[in-house]
Design an enzyme around this catalytic site. Structure first.
Site, PDB file in Angstrom:
ATOM      1  N   ASP A   1      43.865  32.689  39.042  1.00  0.00           N
ATOM      2  CA  ASP A   1      43.601  31.554  39.931  1.00  0.00           C
ATOM      3  C   ASP A   1      42.123  31.197  39.996  1.00  0.00           C
ATOM      4  O   ASP A   1      41.648  30.617  40.968  1.00  0.00           O
ATOM      5  CB  ASP A   1      44.104  31.863  41.346  1.00  0.00           C
ATOM      6  CG  ASP A   1      43.448  33.109  41.940  1.00  0.00           C
ATOM      7  OD1 ASP A   1      43.195  34.072  41.179  1.00  0.00           O
ATOM      8  OD2 ASP A   1      43.184  33.128  43.153  1.00  0.00           O
TER       9      ASP A   1
ATOM     10  N   LYS B   1      47.620  32.765  48.274  1.00  0.00           N
ATOM     11  CA  LYS B   1      46.497  33.691  48.441  1.00  0.00           C
ATOM     12  C   LYS B   1      45.333  32.977  49.103  1.00  0.00           C
ATOM     13  O   LYS B   1      45.068  31.807  48.834  1.00  0.00           O
ATOM     14  CB  LYS B   1      46.046  34.238  47.089  1.00  0.00           C
ATOM     15  CG  LYS B   1      45.054  35.377  47.206  1.00  0.00           C
ATOM     16  CD  LYS B   1      44.211  35.542  45.950  1.00  0.00           C
ATOM     17  CE  LYS B   1      43.000  34.631  45.964  1.00  0.00           C
ATOM     18  NZ  LYS B   1      41.998  34.982  44.939  1.00  0.00           N
TER      19      LYS B   1
ATOM     20  N   GLU C   1      43.791  38.457  52.079  1.00  0.00           N
ATOM     21  CA  GLU C   1      42.745  39.093  51.269  1.00  0.00           C
ATOM     22  C   GLU C   1      41.411  39.120  52.006  1.00  0.00           C
ATOM     23  O   GLU C   1      40.627  38.177  51.901  1.00  0.00           O
ATOM     24  CB  GLU C   1      42.573  38.389  49.915  1.00  0.00           C
ATOM     25  CG  GLU C   1      41.512  39.067  49.053  1.00  0.00           C
ATOM     26  CD  GLU C   1      41.290  38.403  47.696  1.00  0.00           C
ATOM     27  OE1 GLU C   1      40.471  38.928  46.921  1.00  0.00           O
ATOM     28  OE2 GLU C   1      41.917  37.365  47.415  1.00  0.00           O
TER      29      GLU C   1
ATOM     30  N   GLU D   1      38.155  40.677  51.515  1.00  0.00           N
ATOM     31  CA  GLU D   1      37.417  41.483  50.536  1.00  0.00           C
ATOM     32  C   GLU D   1      36.069  41.916  51.092  1.00  0.00           C
ATOM     33  O   GLU D   1      35.205  41.086  51.358  1.00  0.00           O
ATOM     34  CB  GLU D   1      37.197  40.709  49.229  1.00  0.00           C
ATOM     35  CG  GLU D   1      36.376  41.516  48.236  1.00  0.00           C
ATOM     36  CD  GLU D   1      36.202  40.859  46.870  1.00  0.00           C
ATOM     37  OE1 GLU D   1      35.553  41.482  46.008  1.00  0.00           O
ATOM     38  OE2 GLU D   1      36.699  39.738  46.674  1.00  0.00           O
TER      39      GLU D   1
ATOM     40  N   LYS E   1      45.838  42.170  50.275  1.00  0.00           N
ATOM     41  CA  LYS E   1      45.024  42.355  49.069  1.00  0.00           C
ATOM     42  C   LYS E   1      43.618  42.808  49.483  1.00  0.00           C
ATOM     43  O   LYS E   1      42.727  41.990  49.661  1.00  0.00           O
ATOM     44  CB  LYS E   1      44.961  41.057  48.250  1.00  0.00           C
ATOM     45  CG  LYS E   1      44.113  41.189  46.971  1.00  0.00           C
ATOM     46  CD  LYS E   1      44.195  39.964  46.084  1.00  0.00           C
ATOM     47  CE  LYS E   1      43.299  40.123  44.865  1.00  0.00           C
ATOM     48  NZ  LYS E   1      43.457  39.037  43.871  1.00  0.00           N
TER      49      LYS E   1
ATOM     50  N   GLY F   1      37.649  43.897  42.084  1.00  0.00           N
ATOM     51  CA  GLY F   1      36.303  43.828  42.628  1.00  0.00           C
ATOM     52  C   GLY F   1      35.171  44.177  41.685  1.00  0.00           C
ATOM     53  O   GLY F   1      34.175  44.761  42.099  1.00  0.00           O
ATOM     54  N   GLY F   2      35.322  43.840  40.408  1.00  0.00           N
ATOM     55  CA  GLY F   2      34.226  44.086  39.481  1.00  0.00           C
ATOM     56  C   GLY F   2      34.229  45.465  38.848  1.00  0.00           C
ATOM     57  O   GLY F   2      33.347  45.796  38.060  1.00  0.00           O
TER      58      GLY F   2
ATOM     59  N   SER G   1      46.414  43.496  42.185  1.00  0.00           N
ATOM     60  CA  SER G   1      46.324  42.050  41.996  1.00  0.00           C
ATOM     61  C   SER G   1      44.989  41.813  41.306  1.00  0.00           C
ATOM     62  O   SER G   1      43.972  41.532  41.945  1.00  0.00           O
ATOM     63  CB  SER G   1      46.396  41.313  43.338  1.00  0.00           C
ATOM     64  OG  SER G   1      46.252  39.904  43.143  1.00  0.00           O
TER      65      SER G   1
ATOM     66  N   TYR H   1      35.403  32.976  43.627  1.00  0.00           N
ATOM     67  CA  TYR H   1      36.559  32.649  42.786  1.00  0.00           C
ATOM     68  C   TYR H   1      36.601  31.171  42.527  1.00  0.00           C
ATOM     69  O   TYR H   1      36.525  30.385  43.421  1.00  0.00           O
ATOM     70  CB  TYR H   1      37.862  33.099  43.490  1.00  0.00           C
ATOM     71  CG  TYR H   1      38.485  34.257  42.748  1.00  0.00           C
ATOM     72  CD1 TYR H   1      39.409  34.030  41.749  1.00  0.00           C
ATOM     73  CD2 TYR H   1      38.140  35.562  43.025  1.00  0.00           C
ATOM     74  CE1 TYR H   1      39.971  35.067  41.043  1.00  0.00           C
ATOM     75  CE2 TYR H   1      38.701  36.607  42.332  1.00  0.00           C
ATOM     76  CZ  TYR H   1      39.620  36.359  41.344  1.00  0.00           C
ATOM     77  OH  TYR H   1      40.170  37.399  40.647  1.00  0.00           O
TER      78      TYR H   1
END
Length: 375
Positions: free
Chosen positions: A42, A157, A198, A200, A240, A283-284, A313, A375
């Site tokens: 996405d 999401k 999500e 993060e 997530k 996350g990288g 995910s 994103y």
């Protein structure tokens, strides 16, 4: 007064019907059943442009379609649908068709993969904070959800971003993002979309594993308090989160076993057992580290109370080797698809706690970290 106020509120709040709840629950369960996870495809137009430019491919609609088509057209005998239960799409892709005219949504459905949709509009600065953000996109969300559901999307999401620093995250940032996530999630459920929540906590910084755990616990506790206040149907939702890891610039990095313990304990303390599944973001992390950490999380047995499916995910951690193998060339499509099949299967095995570290890809242990990732 308080009792009257509550009565009025509950009369006003539109409740989900038993049929709506059943549909949401079944969708959520199907995405994470039997060791399945999610392909996050996405990326916004700008972000996918960065991915394409890394292999010298121009960012235009045809190239974006060709790349996503590559991801969705693995052969039936690849069994990709045994590893992937869902795929998150950007709006452009949801309404796009492949080069032969087949809708992208149908390509996924033919593999038994549930199509999903990114519905947020990115982050914006949160006034009154030191560089913190809140996610936008609530305006018009209900109408967009109706349109997405009609187009075949079954889940959604929304990404909130929390930063760790000297004096952050602030209470304001945590609360604003928690409430916004809860509002988004309840709107989605009203329109038949399973919300992926999500929040993060970014891995940017020099913070320790313990500091990440402290912040992640605080954030998740706030998120589920807000979800409760908004009457979210937890059984028809997915979480997530980030794994609990030290900051990318921290000199003292953690083993998969240390990540697993910190992560599982954090979730046990904060996430209700009614939540169907937890689909970690990468996350990288490198492709291999994301898989090894997921495997360790599923193997962790002390004290071992894990009432949710613990899955993935992944965006970069499923696609880095695919892009390297593809290089924008038609003759490389089969090789690129093989990379996706390998990484998806590796993470499927990690969901079962059975990954042996024996799947190497073109990207492998290469760090996929991007500072202040959007994103």
């Amino acid at each position: 007064f308080y009792h009257t106020h509550l009565t009025l509120y509950f009369k006003m709040a539109p409740a989900l019907t038993p049929a709506q709840k059943k549909e949401l629950r079944q969708i959520a369960q199907s995405i994470v059943e039997n060791g399945k996870g999610i392909l996050a495809a996405d990326e916004s137009t700008g972000t996918i442009g960065k991915r394409l430019s890394s292999i010298g491919v121009e960012n235009n609609e045809d190239n974006r379609r060709d790349y996503r088509e590559l991801l969705f057209t693995l052969s039936k005998d690849s069994n990709i649908g045994s590893s992937l239960g869902g795929c998150i799409l950007f709006e452009e892709t949801l309404f796009q068709s492949a080069s032969d005219g087949t809708p992208m949504v149908k390509l996924l459905q033919d593999h038994g993969i549930v199509p999903g949709i990114k519905v947020d509009k990115g982050v914006q600065p949160l006034p009154g904070t030191n560089g913190e953000t809140v996610t936008q996109g609530i305006d018009g969300l209900q109408d967009r959800c109706k349109k997405y559901k009609a187009a075949g999307a079954q889940f959604a999401k929304w990404r909130a971003v929390i930063k760790i620093g000297d004096d952050i995250p602030s209470e304001l940032s945590i609360q604003e993002n928690a409430v916004t996530l809860a509002r988004y999630a309840t709107i989605c459920q009203q329109e038949g979309l399973v919300p992926i929540v999500e929040p993060e906590v970014l891995c940017d910084g020099t913070h320790t594993l313990a500091r990440c755990q402290e912040v992640t616990e605080k954030v998740l506790a706030a998120v589920y308090k807000a979800c409760n206040d908004h009457h979210l149907y937890l059984e028809g939702s997915l979480l997530k989160p980030n794994m609990v890891t030290p900051g990318m610039q921290c000199p003292d990095q953690a083993t998969p076993e240390q990540v697993a313990e910190a992560t599982v304990v954090t979730l046990q303390r904060t996430v209700p057992a009614a939540v169907v599944g937890i689909t970690f973001l990468s996350g990288g992390q490198s492709e291999e580290n994301a898989t090894l950490n997921l495997n360790a999380i599923n193997q962790y047995q002390d004290p071992g109370r894990k009432p949710w499916k613990l899955s993935f995910s992944y965006g970069r951690a499923l696609q880095a080797s695919v892009l390297k193998a593809w290089q924008g060339k038609k003759e490389n499509v089969a090789a690129a698809q093989k990379e996706l099949q390998k990484r998806a299967y590796a993470n499927h095995m990690a969901c079962l706690g059975q990954y042996g570290g024996d799947v190497t890809g073109a990207s492998g242990k290469e760090s996929l970290f991007v500072a202040d990732h959007t994103y």
